[in-house]
Each structure stands twice: as C-alpha cells, then as structure tokens.
Design a protein around this motif. Structure first.
Motif, PDB file in Angstrom:
ATOM      1  N   LEU A  94      10.699  -2.244  -0.454  1.00  0.00           N
ATOM      2  CA  LEU A  94      11.529  -1.028  -0.437  1.00  0.00           C
ATOM      3  C   LEU A  94      10.659   0.221  -0.494  1.00  0.00           C
ATOM      4  O   LEU A  94      10.903   1.202   0.211  1.00  0.00           O
ATOM      5  N   LEU A  95       9.659   0.165  -1.334  1.00  0.00           N
ATOM      6  CA  LEU A  95       8.767   1.315  -1.510  1.00  0.00           C
ATOM      7  C   LEU A  95       8.027   1.639  -0.225  1.00  0.00           C
ATOM      8  O   LEU A  95       7.890   2.807   0.141  1.00  0.00           O
ATOM      9  N   LEU A  96       7.602   0.616   0.497  1.00  0.00           N
ATOM     10  CA  LEU A  96       6.888   0.847   1.754  1.00  0.00           C
ATOM     11  C   LEU A  96       7.794   1.417   2.833  1.00  0.00           C
ATOM     12  O   LEU A  96       7.332   2.092   3.744  1.00  0.00           O
ATOM     13  N   GLN A  97       9.090   1.165   2.726  1.00  0.00           N
ATOM     14  CA  GLN A  97      10.035   1.654   3.726  1.00  0.00           C
ATOM     15  C   GLN A  97      10.698   2.962   3.303  1.00  0.00           C
ATOM     16  O   GLN A  97      11.508   3.503   4.054  1.00  0.00           O
ATOM     17  N   LEU A  98      10.356   3.474   2.144  1.00  0.00           N
ATOM     18  CA  LEU A  98      11.048   4.628   1.588  1.00  0.00           C
ATOM     19  C   LEU A  98      10.869   5.885   2.425  1.00  0.00           C
ATOM     20  O   LEU A  98      11.813   6.598   2.692  1.00  0.00           O
TER      21      LEU A  98
END
Length: 182
Positions: free
Chosen positions: A123-127
C-alpha cells in the motif's frame, strides 16, 4: 504540563491533569490531545487512549487530525493490535498519509506480522503517484527477508533498480578526543 508528563511516561498523571482541567472548567484543545495520546502510548494505557479518542469530538468538541490518528496508530501498533490500527487507517474520514502507513509497517515488523507488513508495504509503495521512497522499498524488502522469502526480496530490489530508486546510504559520526598527558 501534560506534555512533560507524557515525555516522562507518566500517563496516569497526565490523565489526572486532564480531569482536573475539566473540573476547573478548562477544555483541552487539539495540542492537549496530542500530548495525552502520547502519554497513553508511552505508558501503555491503550484502553484509556482509545476512550479519549472516541470521546474527543463527541464530548469535548475537538475533531481528530492526522497527528491524532498517528498517535492512535502508534498506540495500537505498540500493543500489537495491528488489525485495529489498519482498520482505523482505512476508516479515516481523510486520506491517510505515508507516515501512518510507515508507523503500522514498523509495528508489523516489530511484532513479526509478515502478512500485515506485506499488505502495508505494498500500500505504501502505491500511495503516491510519484516514485516511491527508497526507505519504503527497503522496508518491504526487509519484511520479506525476515520471513526468508528471498525471491520477493530480489523482486523488490530489482524493481528498485529498474525504477532508478537508490538506497540511501547511512552515515555515522565519530568524535575523537585527544587526551594528551603532557
């Protein structure tokens, strides 16, 4: 005073001061709640912190901001209540920032919850629409490494190379003192 008590892990005394404020007709503001949540977090007062969070807007008229959510995610994360922290972030009325996700990712690693760490790391990488931070990629890679999932570690590292994401080198500082006997 509440901040000072929070810094020194005196959560119960900080809460007592809140109740004393109320008895004297003073209402806490947003900064006061940040200090109170910090006090609860550092003293392990999970239920008390969650109770304050639930009541802050309804009873005291202070709307939670991103900093308050961050404190509660930290409180839940330290207690190992990662699913609750995740659900809180997902249910926020505002878009969560990367710091909230990083806090949960760190708690996932500390508590050895590989599944949550992977979910949050992705999720963090796609934020952001921009290029992910190297620290986020490394954190996800470390989640995989902790679980000895070496193929996934290599996949993340390869993707970093393809996207031109460089791992930030750490640095240390050493100070030397010359004790000349002369």
């Amino acid at each position: 005073m509440i901040t000072g008590l929070a810094i020194h892990g005196k959560g119960e005394q900080a809460l007592a001061l809140l109740y004393e404020m109320g008895a004297n007709g003073m209402k806490p503001n947003a900064a006061t709640f940040t200090s109170l949540f910090s006090a609860c977090c550092h003293a392990g007062l999970v239920q008390e912190g969650l109770g304050l969070f639930r009541n802050m807007s309804e009873e005291l008229g202070v709307m939670p901001n991103m900093q308050h959510y961050g404190c509660i995610v930290d409180l839940l994360g330290r207690a190992g209540r990662l699913k609750e922290a995740y659900d809180l972030i997902i249910g926020m009325p505002v878009r969560p920032d990367a710091m909230l996700w990083r806090s949960l990712l760190g708690a996932s690693k500390i508590h050895g919850d590989e599944a949550m760490g992977e979910k949050v790391g992705k999720l963090l990488l796609q934020l952001d629409d921009s290029t992910p931070w190297s620290e986020d990629c490394v954190a996800l890679s470390n989640v995989y490494a902790s679980a000895e999932r070496w193929n996934e570690v290599e996949t993340v590292r390869k993707e970093m190379r393809v996207k031109g994401i460089l791992n930030q080198a750490g640095c240390s500082s050493v100070q030397t003192v010359n004790f000349d006997a002369s």
